[in-house]
Design an enzyme around this catalytic site. Structure first.
Site, PDB file in Angstrom:
ATOM      1  N   GLY A  42      38.542  41.850  16.073  1.00 28.56           N
ATOM      2  CA  GLY A  42      39.123  43.184  16.110  1.00 28.56           C
ATOM      3  C   GLY A  42      38.304  44.187  15.324  1.00 28.56           C
ATOM      4  O   GLY A  42      37.111  44.314  15.522  1.00 28.56           O
ATOM      5  N   GLY A  43      38.962  44.915  14.420  1.00 27.59           N
ATOM      6  CA  GLY A  43      38.301  45.984  13.675  1.00 27.59           C
ATOM      7  C   GLY A  43      38.590  47.329  14.319  1.00 27.59           C
ATOM      8  O   GLY A  43      39.082  47.407  15.454  1.00 27.59           O
ATOM      9  N   TRP A  44      38.310  48.384  13.599  1.00 27.76           N
ATOM     10  CA  TRP A  44      38.639  49.742  14.028  1.00 27.76           C
ATOM     11  C   TRP A  44      38.068  50.081  15.408  1.00 27.76           C
ATOM     12  O   TRP A  44      38.764  50.590  16.279  1.00 27.76           O
ATOM     13  CB  TRP A  44      38.121  50.745  12.993  1.00 27.76           C
ATOM     14  CG  TRP A  44      38.460  52.150  13.326  1.00 27.76           C
ATOM     15  CD1 TRP A  44      37.633  53.081  13.905  1.00 27.76           C
ATOM     16  CD2 TRP A  44      39.725  52.808  13.141  1.00 27.76           C
ATOM     17  NE1 TRP A  44      38.299  54.270  14.069  1.00 27.76           N
ATOM     18  CE2 TRP A  44      39.584  54.136  13.611  1.00 27.76           C
ATOM     19  CE3 TRP A  44      40.959  52.407  12.612  1.00 27.76           C
ATOM     20  CZ2 TRP A  44      40.632  55.055  13.589  1.00 27.76           C
ATOM     21  CZ3 TRP A  44      42.005  53.326  12.577  1.00 27.76           C
ATOM     22  CH2 TRP A  44      41.828  54.630  13.067  1.00 27.76           C
ATOM     23  N   ASN A  45      36.790  49.751  15.623  1.00 29.03           N
ATOM     24  CA  ASN A  45      36.125  50.174  16.863  1.00 29.03           C
ATOM     25  C   ASN A  45      36.650  49.466  18.102  1.00 29.03           C
ATOM     26  O   ASN A  45      36.448  49.942  19.216  1.00 29.03           O
ATOM     27  CB  ASN A  45      34.602  49.964  16.762  1.00 29.03           C
ATOM     28  CG  ASN A  45      33.979  50.914  15.757  1.00 29.03           C
ATOM     29  OD1 ASN A  45      34.539  51.978  15.469  1.00 29.03           O
ATOM     30  ND2 ASN A  45      32.842  50.532  15.213  1.00 29.03           N
TER      31      ASN A  45
ATOM     32  N   GLU B 109      44.034  46.793  14.942  1.00 34.85           N
ATOM     33  CA  GLU B 109      44.325  48.074  14.273  1.00 34.85           C
ATOM     34  C   GLU B 109      44.843  49.084  15.292  1.00 34.85           C
ATOM     35  O   GLU B 109      44.067  49.740  15.957  1.00 34.85           O
ATOM     36  CB  GLU B 109      43.086  48.603  13.569  1.00 34.85           C
ATOM     37  CG  GLU B 109      42.602  47.638  12.476  1.00 34.85           C
ATOM     38  CD  GLU B 109      41.502  48.190  11.593  1.00 34.85           C
ATOM     39  OE1 GLU B 109      41.267  49.405  11.589  1.00 34.85           O
ATOM     40  OE2 GLU B 109      40.863  47.391  10.915  1.00 34.85           O
ATOM     41  N   TYR B 110      46.169  49.227  15.417  1.00 34.23           N
ATOM     42  CA  TYR B 110      47.253  48.445  14.836  1.00 34.23           C
ATOM     43  C   TYR B 110      48.294  48.307  15.939  1.00 34.23           C
ATOM     44  O   TYR B 110      48.373  49.159  16.837  1.00 34.23           O
ATOM     45  CB  TYR B 110      47.906  49.146  13.636  1.00 34.23           C
ATOM     46  CG  TYR B 110      46.926  49.751  12.659  1.00 34.23           C
ATOM     47  CD1 TYR B 110      46.371  48.998  11.619  1.00 34.23           C
ATOM     48  CD2 TYR B 110      46.549  51.080  12.809  1.00 34.23           C
ATOM     49  CE1 TYR B 110      45.478  49.574  10.728  1.00 34.23           C
ATOM     50  CE2 TYR B 110      45.644  51.637  11.909  1.00 34.23           C
ATOM     51  CZ  TYR B 110      45.104  50.877  10.881  1.00 34.23           C
ATOM     52  OH  TYR B 110      44.204  51.439  10.023  1.00 34.23           O
TER      53      TYR B 110
ATOM     54  N   MET C  67      45.028  46.662   3.912  1.00 29.94           N
ATOM     55  CA  MET C  67      43.948  47.659   3.872  1.00 29.94           C
ATOM     56  C   MET C  67      44.441  48.948   3.194  1.00 29.94           C
ATOM     57  O   MET C  67      44.848  49.891   3.863  1.00 29.94           O
ATOM     58  CB  MET C  67      43.441  47.928   5.292  1.00 29.94           C
ATOM     59  CG  MET C  67      42.826  46.681   5.931  1.00 29.94           C
ATOM     60  SD  MET C  67      42.103  47.000   7.553  1.00 29.94           S
ATOM     61  CE  MET C  67      43.562  46.946   8.575  1.00 29.94           C
TER      62      MET C  67
ATOM     63  N   TYR D 238      43.055  51.503   1.889  1.00 27.61           N
ATOM     64  CA  TYR D 238      41.951  52.462   1.778  1.00 27.61           C
ATOM     65  C   TYR D 238      41.911  53.263   3.071  1.00 27.61           C
ATOM     66  O   TYR D 238      42.734  53.029   3.974  1.00 27.61           O
ATOM     67  CB  TYR D 238      40.615  51.764   1.493  1.00 27.61           C
ATOM     68  CG  TYR D 238      40.357  50.492   2.293  1.00 27.61           C
ATOM     69  CD1 TYR D 238      40.170  50.534   3.670  1.00 27.61           C
ATOM     70  CD2 TYR D 238      40.325  49.249   1.670  1.00 27.61           C
ATOM     71  CE1 TYR D 238      39.926  49.383   4.393  1.00 27.61           C
ATOM     72  CE2 TYR D 238      40.091  48.084   2.387  1.00 27.61           C
ATOM     73  CZ  TYR D 238      39.886  48.160   3.750  1.00 27.61           C
ATOM     74  OH  TYR D 238      39.663  47.014   4.474  1.00 27.61           O
TER      75      TYR D 238
END
Ligand SMILES: *[C@@H]1O[C@H](CO)[C@@H](O)[C@H](O)[C@H]1NC(C)=O
Ligand SMILES: *[C@@H]1O[C@H](CO)[C@@H](O)[C@H](O)[C@H]1NC(C)=O
Length: 387
Positions: A105-108, A148-149, A211, A213
């Site tokens: 996953g991850g943001w991108n 996310e998410y 997370m 941040y």
């Protein structure tokens, strides 16, 4: 009788000691694309100091809308190119206690594909079968899901329930084989309330990486700190919970097990170009992100290594309320974390009896030790402070 009682007491305290000693984790993310950075910014698996982490996450693999694993960077990851998976797993030869997981996953990657797969029992099965095969093939110790998410960013209202189904089925498949199930989750109070059935999610996961941040950044029109420990007296109702303590406390209040929780620490800053260089206050208007750095090469972001190598002459200001530093020079403003603010965050994790700390990510620390007397000053601060 007496002797055996004493022996039993000693034995019990040894068990307790060893449990508490092994209970604190430092979960470190490796971001595979950092290998392509120029000069001193280039970071590769051999740059990892395995003594500083208990777990390393390979970031990232992706997903297809059919539930299949998609290899996002074939050259870096695969055995045909740089063999990233096998070299990362080989670090366990250096530190046999290390656990190495693969993160999906991850943001991108966005949310939509995960929403589609989680909604379909047949696709969930495809995914879980692929994950089990993948972990076995590459000898990873577990799987980290970084969706996310759920229900956000083009997700759907039924995502939180489907996310739970997916985690349940993953756990049922992974646990009997001894694999760990981990997830990175949002530390924003509003997001967490939308995305997660917190007590159920906490029950199913072995490791919860919160997370806390990216609370503020150039995606907004005003100055704000990416990861303030505490609220500011300038906060209004809209942003009073956009800080580390509020995010962590919310997960605990909603029923997460603190012992499974890891407080996320960023080794980078978020920067701005001020609308008026004479107004550098918190929430001052901005024109956009700050000038990109040579390694991270993205407007609005600077690694700790870029800040300490290139901007140590910028004025340093410590915010007593938010307990984080920023630096200013002309119209450039960057809020980030240094040894002092990270130590305070780790002390807070100690106080809350969390499972430990999660770090995003190795490559933005001063891993070469260019700025000071030691390599990895931020990660060493975490290790020294975590109790
Ligand atoms: C959501 O979908 C719209 C329309 O397809 C698209 O333009 C937008 O980029 C998507 N947003 C995210 C975060 O994926
Ligand atoms: C945060 O506070 C500032 C100052 O009161 C305000 O300008 C800004 O809109 C707030 N942000 C959010 C997300 O509410």
């Amino acid at each position: 009788m007496k002797v055996s009682t004493v022996f039993l007491l000693v034995a019990t305290s040894i068990v307790l000691l060893s449990t508490s000693a092994s209970a604190k984790n430092i979960i470190c993310y490796f971001a595979s694309w950092t290998v392509y950075r120029p000069g001193n910014g280039k970071f590769d698996i051999e740059d990892i100091d395995t003594s500083l982490c208990t777990h390393i996450m390979f970031g990232f693999i992706g997903i297809t809308t059919e539930g299949r694993i998609s290899i996002l960077d074939g050259w870096e990851s695969n055995d045909d190119g740089l063999r990233g998976f096998s070299r990362l797993v080989d670090l366990t030869k250096v530190n046999p206690n290390l656990k190495v997981l693969v993160s999906m996953g991850g943001w991108n990657e966005g949310s939509e594909k995960y929403s589609i797969v989680a909604a379909d029992p047949a696709k969930r099965k495809v995914l879980i079968d692929e994950v089990i095969q993948f972990l076995g093939e590459h000898n990873f110790h577990g799987f980290d899901l970084d969706w996310e998410y759920p229900a956000l960013r083009n997700g759907s209202d039924i995502d939180p329930a489907n996310y739970v189904e997916l985690l349940k089925e993953l756990k049922a498949a992974l646990s009997p084989k001894g694999y760990l199930l981990s997830a990175a989750v949002s530390g924003g109070v509003a997001n967490a309330d939308i995305a997660y059935d917190i007590p159920v999610v906490s029950e199913l996961l072995d490791l919860i990486n919160v997370m806390v941040y990216d609370f503020h950044g150039a995606f907004e029109s005003f100055v704000g700190h990416t990861s303030p420990l505490s609220a500011s007296s300038k906060d209004d109702a809209g942003n009073a919970t956009l800080n580390v303590k509020a995010g962590i406390q919310h997960w605990i209040d909603k029923g997460a097990d603190p012992a499974k929780m890891h407080l996320g620490v960023g080794t980078y800053g978020r920067s701005f170009t001020l609308a008026d260089p004479n107004n550098a206050e918190l929430y001052a208007p901005v024109l956009g992100g700050g000038i990109a750095g040579p390694y991270t090469r993205q407007e609005g972001v600077l690694g700790y290594n870029e800040i300490c190598e290139l901007h140590s002459d910028w004025t340093y200001i410590w915010d007593d309320e938010q307990q984080v530093p920023h630096r200013v020079s002309g119209d450039q403003w960057v809020g980030y974390d240094d040894e002092k603010s990270i130590a305070l965050k780790v002390e807070y994790a100690n106080e809350k009896e969390l499972g430990g700390i999660m770090v995003w990510s190795f490559d933005n620390d001063d891993f070469r030790g260019i700025c000071g007397s030691e390599t990895y000053p931020l990660m060493r601060t975490i290790k020294r402070t975590l109790k």
